[in-house]
Design a protein around this motif. Sequence first.
Motif, PDB file in Angstrom:
ATOM      1  N   ALA A 215       0.832  -1.210   0.000  1.00 37.51           N
ATOM      2  CA  ALA A 215       0.000   0.000   0.000  1.00 37.51           C
ATOM      3  C   ALA A 215       0.863   1.256   0.000  1.00 37.51           C
ATOM      4  N   GLU A 216       1.931   1.263   0.795  1.00 40.60           N
ATOM      5  CA  GLU A 216       2.793   2.441   0.868  1.00 40.60           C
ATOM      6  C   GLU A 216       3.443   2.726  -0.484  1.00 40.60           C
ATOM      7  N   LYS A 217       3.892   1.687  -1.178  1.00 41.36           N
ATOM      8  CA  LYS A 217       4.491   1.889  -2.505  1.00 41.36           C
ATOM      9  C   LYS A 217       3.467   2.484  -3.463  1.00 41.36           C
ATOM     10  N   ARG A 218       2.259   1.948  -3.420  1.00 37.12           N
ATOM     11  CA  ARG A 218       1.204   2.446  -4.319  1.00 37.12           C
ATOM     12  C   ARG A 218       0.849   3.896  -3.993  1.00 37.12           C
ATOM     13  N   ILE A 219       0.795   4.206  -2.713  1.00 40.14           N
ATOM     14  CA  ILE A 219       0.453   5.573  -2.296  1.00 40.14           C
ATOM     15  C   ILE A 219       1.498   6.560  -2.781  1.00 40.14           C
ATOM     16  N   GLN A 220       2.776   6.199  -2.646  1.00 34.37           N
ATOM     17  CA  GLN A 220       3.841   7.099  -3.085  1.00 34.37           C
ATOM     18  C   GLN A 220       3.783   7.340  -4.595  1.00 34.37           C
ATOM     19  N   ILE A 221       3.473   6.295  -5.346  1.00 31.04           N
ATOM     20  CA  ILE A 221       3.341   6.447  -6.804  1.00 31.04           C
ATOM     21  C   ILE A 221       2.151   7.344  -7.129  1.00 31.04           C
ATOM     22  N   GLU A 222       1.041   7.102  -6.448  1.00 27.11           N
ATOM     23  CA  GLU A 222      -0.168   7.906  -6.679  1.00 27.11           C
ATOM     24  C   GLU A 222       0.062   9.361  -6.293  1.00 27.11           C
ATOM     25  N   GLU A 223       0.823   9.576  -5.210  1.00 29.09           N
ATOM     26  CA  GLU A 223       1.160  10.945  -4.795  1.00 29.09           C
ATOM     27  C   GLU A 223       1.867  11.705  -5.907  1.00 29.09           C
ATOM     28  N   ARG A 224       2.816  11.023  -6.564  1.00 27.67           N
ATOM     29  CA  ARG A 224       3.566  11.686  -7.630  1.00 27.67           C
ATOM     30  C   ARG A 224       2.662  12.060  -8.799  1.00 27.67           C
ATOM     31  N   PHE A 225       1.722  11.177  -9.137  1.00 31.34           N
ATOM     32  CA  PHE A 225       0.770  11.482 -10.215  1.00 31.34           C
ATOM     33  C   PHE A 225      -0.100  12.682  -9.842  1.00 31.34           C
ATOM     34  N   ILE A 226      -0.581  12.687  -8.607  1.00 32.65           N
ATOM     35  CA  ILE A 226      -1.461  13.771  -8.160  1.00 32.65           C
ATOM     36  C   ILE A 226      -0.707  15.097  -8.154  1.00 32.65           C
ATOM     37  N   ARG A 227       0.523  15.051  -7.648  1.00 31.38           N
ATOM     38  CA  ARG A 227       1.311  16.291  -7.605  1.00 31.38           C
ATOM     39  C   ARG A 227       1.605  16.807  -9.015  1.00 31.38           C
ATOM     40  N   LYS A 228       1.898  15.880  -9.917  1.00 30.87           N
ATOM     41  CA  LYS A 228       2.182  16.282 -11.302  1.00 30.87           C
ATOM     42  C   LYS A 228       0.958  16.961 -11.916  1.00 30.87           C
ATOM     43  N   SER A 229      -0.237  16.461 -11.582  1.00 27.68           N
ATOM     44  CA  SER A 229      -1.466  17.052 -12.120  1.00 27.68           C
ATOM     45  C   SER A 229      -1.720  18.447 -11.555  1.00 27.68           C
ATOM     46  N   LYS A 230      -1.046  18.767 -10.447  1.00 20.20           N
ATOM     47  CA  LYS A 230      -1.224  20.070  -9.807  1.00 20.20           C
ATOM     48  C   LYS A 230      -0.110  21.063 -10.136  1.00 20.20           C
ATOM     49  N   GLU A 231       0.802  20.675 -11.025  1.00 23.52           N
ATOM     50  CA  GLU A 231       1.982  21.503 -11.289  1.00 23.52           C
ATOM     51  C   GLU A 231       1.620  22.930 -11.689  1.00 23.52           C
ATOM     52  N   LYS A 232       0.649  23.073 -12.587  1.00 22.50           N
ATOM     53  CA  LYS A 232       0.256  24.409 -13.040  1.00 22.50           C
ATOM     54  C   LYS A 232      -0.291  25.230 -11.885  1.00 22.50           C
ATOM     55  N   GLU A 233      -1.133  24.608 -11.069  1.00 17.97           N
ATOM     56  CA  GLU A 233      -1.703  25.297  -9.899  1.00 17.97           C
ATOM     57  C   GLU A 233      -0.611  25.702  -8.917  1.00 17.97           C
ATOM     58  N   ILE A 234       0.345  24.802  -8.680  1.00 12.98           N
ATOM     59  CA  ILE A 234       1.435  25.071  -7.739  1.00 12.98           C
ATOM     60  C   ILE A 234       2.301  26.229  -8.221  1.00 12.98           C
ATOM     61  N   ARG A 235       2.649  26.207  -9.515  1.00 13.83           N
ATOM     62  CA  ARG A 235       3.467  27.300 -10.066  1.00 13.83           C
ATOM     63  C   ARG A 235       2.762  28.643  -9.922  1.00 13.83           C
ATOM     64  N   GLY A 236       1.456  28.649 -10.176  1.00 16.61           N
ATOM     65  CA  GLY A 236       0.690  29.890 -10.053  1.00 16.61           C
ATOM     66  C   GLY A 236       0.669  30.410  -8.633  1.00 16.61           C
TER      67      GLY A 236
END
Length: 342
Positions: A215-236
């Motif tokens: 579960a921890e491995k899957r969560i870390q992978i999912e975290e990276r996907f979620i963060r990548k999807s927020k890149e534009k929002e984060i930069r702004g």
Amino acid sequence: MASVKGKPRRRLSSDIPPNMSRETPLRMLVFGNCDQVSLTQSVLGQDVFTGDEVNISATKKSSGFVQERNITLVNTPNLQNNDLPDSILHKEFRKAVCFSCPGPHAMVFVVDPFHLTSDTMDILKPMVHYFGERVLKHTLIVLYHERGMKTLSIEDVVKKNKSFRELAEKCSQNYIFYNEEINRTESSQTKTLLDKVDEMVSEHGMFSNMEFKDAEKRIQIEERFIRKSKEKEIRGTLKALENQHSGEALASEILKYEEKIQLECREKAELVVADKLGFTVRVVDYAVAMGKGAFVGAFLGFAVGYEGMAVGAAVGAGLGAVFGGAANAAWSYIYKSFTDAH
């Protein structure tokens, strides 16, 4: 096991187990009866449940900063008053796994010291059935009550109770009494609880198994996907902060925002993985039912097609006859098989 009397001393860094740091959230998986809600709110010092959630039927994660520690309490459904189907209960347990990854520092079993019967032991059975016998040495029994009675007088009564003696023996004599009435004024009961968990962590470490690790491995992978999807929002947002602040103020605001984003991504990832998790649990059940060798052969065969499954199962069955089959060993076989097939 009595509660600490008098004014609680300030928690020192030396009180923290050597395999933990002050920044490490202390994770506890809480289960038992309806008092688990009251205990959670008492420890965190805040109302994290609504009136409708007293008889909790769904896993819930609550966090707070308590006695200079980050504390996370994950409540499973009330196992005493909820007659949940195994499929629903296992789904809630999978959520509890994700919410307490990479593993809880203690399983907190909340019981009523005035109603200890053979049924009390039955509340523990679903946890042992799901997590395995090893979970017992990580289980802390909390005898929670709100009566204005001296702890020692309650201890005398409880220790004579046969059902409690059997339960305490199962859990390596790890138990404390928690008097909510006392805790409201001096928080000594919360300190006793945290100290006991630290003591157990020093002795056994945190609880984990293949499901937590997966579960921890899957969560870390999912975290990276979620963060990548927020890149534009984060930069702004970072650009806006740079326009509004400078120097130390800017650094402070960026740090707070980073912590906020990290928490949001983590919590969202936990929810996503909780919905998906269960594959590993189900394949273990199949492995035990089919026989370890046959299952692994079939599983590997799946990578090359249906015919491969049949041949693999036949060959695997022969291996299984040599090596034997067991539920615990199935974990390592499946995990390795999945890796090789992938």
